[in-house]
Design a protein around this motif. Sequence first.
Motif: not given
Length: 276
Positions: A120-121, A271-272, A207-212
């Motif tokens: 998950r993100t 990613w978590l 945005t997502t944390r993955a993209q950031w």
Amino acid sequence: MNTEPMPCPLRRTLLARVPALLWGAGLPAVTQARPASPASGGAPVVGVDPILVEGGLTARWWAAMARDLGWAARWAPLASGALLTQLEQGQLDAGLYLGHPHAARLEAQGLVHSRTVLARTLVYLTGPDADPAGIRQQTDLRQALAQVLLAQDAGAARWEAPAPDSALGALVARLTQDRPTARLDRGTALSRATTDKAAALAPYALTTRAQWQARSTPPGVRVWVTGGPELALPAELALPFRRRHPGAQLLLKWMQGPLAEGIWRSARPGWLPASA
């Protein structure tokens, strides 16, 4: 079962390096090279959300699969909505997408199976340091987004909407379906000067944390609100009923195995775990 001999050490090295070299050149490496395939002929074609490609995960999976299995999936980057449509129609052997309401509908209709959450993100609402929408005191993503949209309607701020067929686009549609009441901060004056200033500032965006984590932080832009775990986008893998590939089921098992899990862990905190 894969009956082909495992690649020799030199070939293993080349297989591991090719996607990394092409990736560095800005090419969709995993769709170009073709290592050894399953005995049935042809590695499975797997639709994959571009956010997973952007962070380098697909390139690393490609190299790990080539070493471990002697073949690797052929990735086809597609926005999650479009990906699920192709999965439904049997145009893909598997789909690796981000949380999208279409997936649940397809599962309920018996058109996809083996739907599995892999990671998950979190979702971020970013925007300019100047904060023309006045959301600096907001902690609820839904309320903050409504305020940003109101500020855009008034010409005080800009909003960069995600593509409608993307996972983020589907999330925005859900969050704004019943847009909550919002108002601009008293400090946000809707003057011509404010409007002109807003045009010169970076837009607000989801945005997502993955993209950031994968991108360089744009100057003058920061994260304003973080969506809670209930809004986190899951990375899911599903297989279609209308197209059966012997390598797809093996891919599903491999993506739940220790090598793939190690790659997910190395991508934290973007990613978590699936259970997060």
